[in-house]
Design an enzyme around this catalytic site. Structure first.
Site, PDB file in Angstrom:
ATOM      1  N   HIS B 257       0.831  -1.206   0.000  1.00 25.20           N
ATOM      2  CA  HIS B 257       0.000   0.000   0.000  1.00 25.20           C
ATOM      3  C   HIS B 257       0.872   1.267   0.000  1.00 25.20           C
ATOM      4  CE1 HIS B 257      -3.683   2.320   1.204  1.00 25.20           C
ATOM      5  NE2 HIS B 257      -2.764   3.101   1.766  1.00 25.20           N
ATOM      6  N   GLU B 258       1.780   1.341   0.975  1.00 24.62           N
ATOM      7  CA  GLU B 258       2.645   2.531   1.044  1.00 24.62           C
ATOM      8  C   GLU B 258       3.552   2.588  -0.185  1.00 24.62           C
ATOM      9  OE1 GLU B 258       1.781   4.658   3.180  1.00 24.62           O
ATOM     10  OE2 GLU B 258       0.564   3.316   4.414  1.00 24.62           O
ATOM     11  N   HIS B 261       1.701   4.429  -2.796  1.00 23.96           N
ATOM     12  CA  HIS B 261       1.800   5.880  -2.566  1.00 23.96           C
ATOM     13  C   HIS B 261       3.180   6.388  -2.991  1.00 23.96           C
ATOM     14  CE1 HIS B 261      -1.916   6.803  -0.500  1.00 23.96           C
ATOM     15  NE2 HIS B 261      -1.728   5.921   0.457  1.00 23.96           N
TER      16      HIS B 261
END
Lengths: 493, 493
Positions: B257-258, B261
């Site tokens: 997820h990160e 980003h």
């Protein structure tokens, strides 16, 4: 808000810019991703510009002038004196000159790295030439009482003049050279370390020592880096070290050394935060703290009487080494080429050589291309050894490539101040007994009261008089060496 | 220097202040000593003030107005539009109001922590009341096209109106609730993980996945923190995760997820550095990147066909779990009380509840003391479960205590956008085949070209049209859920 408060408001911003710069610098030297270097450069340039604009604001000059006409107490007087000092220096330097020096640095440092690797001064010479030219212009712009070198020294050791340093260093050299000759000719064997010293064990035991010293890990931390350093102040004072698995000494003594610096930074009164009264007096005084902890305390027999059992416990490789051998192993005096590896006695000759060469350069007595010859001759004359190439000679240190002329003498001033302070301390508390019991806090308390809490209240030369009753001198340092190494090497001086 | 260049000079400073703030924030959440919090607070306040002064300088307003009268190209137009947006907002907010909100935050957050721990909303209510009052004033000051909530949404999802979000969220809810009901009533068992997943192995394997995704570790790093986050941009984009030794999933999926980003932040064109064109479009678009990698790619069967052998190799505890079981274990849909632990289907209902409550508050339909009841009723209505206390109910998230109203909807917008982008991507490249071979770079290239390189060129609502040809909608997301979970749960919707 009165005038003084108004000035302090400005100084708070300046001080915070410094804090932010420290944090960015810590990150850069620890965990910053490689490719972030360019972005970090831009951030640093932004903060420098901001700092310059803030401190050179004409409003600041007016506030200072107004306050100088008022009848202030001792603390406020010192604050105004210090802000005046920075204001005058910063307003006298054209922004373009500062920018030119800053922009020369990266290339100069890069070329220095290459020249050092190849051991060839000629590669670095043109950049050094340019840097010297800019620093001479810098000295002319900020002005100086006697010689240009005064202006450079002032950046690191405020209010101390070259002539004062020359005088004490001359006496130091004359006394130091024969002491070292006597030690060397005693012919004692070199003790080396064998075995393995796991990094995790080193970290754990050195953290214990740092905690005993009084270093506050809740307001700091210890990380591994290429070169050890201390950064930050107050409740955010961080230190670093470099571990070697085959020798416990480098990390041990760099931890104690940086711990000494850090205790100073953690030791300012919180009510003086964002004021010159909550800042270190001079680099010489800073170094007096690190060197007292590292050399006078951390390399003393009483200290190790207490800590050696724990050290042996931490490192099985030390099991067959007795206390006396360990004590001698951490106190071996021998002339060597590399400053950062030098012992506490010969170390100062490394400094004197650099100081003498810097002065000759700025007095126009020495050309850049004559540096290697002068360097090597002095090493031969003072230490009896001659570098084989410039990489282990005049190219060994980074300072000149950064334009940091006037920095080196503060290391030896630190040694002298530390011995003066320590001598005074022994008259107030039983340091030897305390060290022998691993009770280091009263030592820290003494340093807090006499040095840390005073911040920049006095210039270094006055601080040493206020604390010890005597001016800067080499007597106590020489006495320390004679008494300690006379026993270790079984010689008399 | 022409007008545009002059404006960009100012924006560069603003952008660098942001970079510095990010670095301080990273440090604060990773390695900052505990006691340094107060100093860091002062540094943050200093940077905020500096940012505010720089952007609200009347000179900036004049530069913008001049440029608005000129015939600019598409890129420059977008830049001027974005700087105008910030300038207008910042100049319309009185500095005192910003300061009052900022100064309320620490106490509000502290009280929230206590209230959450005790599960008692009444403790937090007075602070929330005060925060809402200030944010209503904030909305009035910056202005809004229709309702006050528009002003708050604008901070996180620029150019998107509450009415647009309401419309799509209403449709989403109507389709989502029966899907979840069908899944739940299918009665499939819960698969749990046993054994041990050493942190070092997790870190190593997840770093490999991140590297395959295209995350550049030379311009970033991965550290452990309490809550995972991404910070920074360009060549200094760092991510964090939280490891659990008894379950590999939380760190695995927070890394992906990160990573999503971070790929966005690392993916701006370097020529757009220090320009809005080198910044993320909106939080919804940002979240579309993280959620596409985490949910659509990172929880897909083709992805794990390639990566599961390596995963089993890294963790002996997985040796008896086959691919199909693992795939189902990372894709379990079940209504739960806590947003951050929710699966990709139910997650959106958590968001819709918060969004509906926020709107009712700002429309004056809901008083602060009515929040717990409204919250619990909605959980029962949409998810079929009711919180036992406010700690696992309306107090679970930090956002409101920080005054971040208008933030929540961007999470679900991210889910919708991610499905729209992914659907379009599958028409350009064979994503399934690429995932199955662990060749993730073409996926990144597609995202780079279509989304990352465009920065803030378009508002989110336009970007999705430019990329996919369709406006924001829930169709592809619902389609994704139906197709995926129909197979996993052996149901038809």
């Amino acid at each position: 808000m009165d005038t003084y408060e108004e000035l302090m408001e400005v100084y708070k911003d300046i001080s915070i810019i410094g804090e932010i710069g420290s944090q960015l610098s810590w990150d850069q030297n620890t965990y910053m991703p490689k490719k972030a270097a360019a972005m970090r450069g831009g951030q640093g340039a932004f903060l420098s510009k901001l700092f310059h604009r803030k401190i050179t604001d004409p409003k600041v000059g007016k506030l200072i002038s107004t306050l100088e006409g008022e009848n202030l107490d001792q603390n406020k007087n010192a604050v105004v004196r210090e802000i005046r000092r920075i204001y005058d220096r910063k307003t006298s330097i054209p922004e373009e000159l500062e920018a030119e020096i800053a922009s020369l640095e990266p290339l100069s440092m890069q070329t220095w790295v290459e020249a050092k690797k190849k051991g060839d001064f000629k590669i670095f010479a043109p950049h050094l030439e340019k840097m010297l030219e800019l620093k001479k212009e810098y000295a002319d712009k900020v002005g100086y009482p006697n010689i240009p070198y005064d202006a450079l020294l002032e950046d690191f050791e405020p209010y101390t003049r070259t002539s004062q340093v020359t005088e004490v260093f001359e006496r130091l050299r004359k006394k130091l050279v024969p002491i070292i000759e006597t030690i060397v000719s005693s012919g004692k064997e070199i003790i080396s370390f064998s075995g393995n010293y796991p990094i995790a064990s080193q970290e754990e035991y050195y953290k214990k020592i740092l905690t005993d010293m009084g270093y506050d890990f809740e307001g700091g931390r210890l990380d591994p880096t290429e070169h050890p350093f201390t950064i930050g102040s107050g409740d955010d004072t961080r230190i670093t070290t470099h571990y070697y698995e085959n020798d416990p000494r480098p990390a041990l003594f760099s931890c104690i050394h940086e711990g000494g610096h850090a205790l100073y930074e953690q030791g300012f009164l919180r009510e003086h935060m964002h004021s010159p009264l909550g800042e270190f007096c001079s680099l010489g005084i800073h170094e007096s703290q690190s060197r007292m902890w590292e050399n006078i305390i951390g390399r003393s027999l009483p200290f190790w009487k207490h800590y050696y059992p724990g050290m042996k416990n931490a490192f099985p490789s030390l099991s067959s080494m007795d206390l006396d051998t360990f004590y001698r192993a951490i106190n071996q005096v021998r002339p060597s080429l590399i400053r950062v590896e030098a012992d506490e006695a010969t170390y100062n000759l490394h400094i004197l050589i650099r100081f003498e060469i810097e002065i000759d350069i700025f007095n126009g007595k020495l050309d850049v291309n004559e540096i290697p010859q002068a360097w090597n001759d002095k090493y031969e004359q003072y230490l009896g050894i001659r570098p084989e190439n410039d990489g282990v000679g005049c190219l060994q240190d980074v300072h000149w490539s950064m334009g940091a002329f006037g920095y080196f003498p503060t290391y030896s001033l630190g040694n002298l101040y530390s011995s003066q302070f320590f001598d005074r301390m022994t008259k107030d508390i039983d340091v030897k007994d305390l060290m022998g019991r691993g009770e280091l806090r009263p030592i820290l308390s003494w340093l807090r009261t006499n040095i840390h809490h005073r911040g920049k209240l006095y210039p270094a030369s006055e601080l040493v008089k206020v604390v010890t009753g005597r001016s800067l001198n080499e007597d106590h340092f020489i006495e320390h060496l004679k008494s300690k190494y006379g026993k270790i090497y079984d010689v008399s001086f």
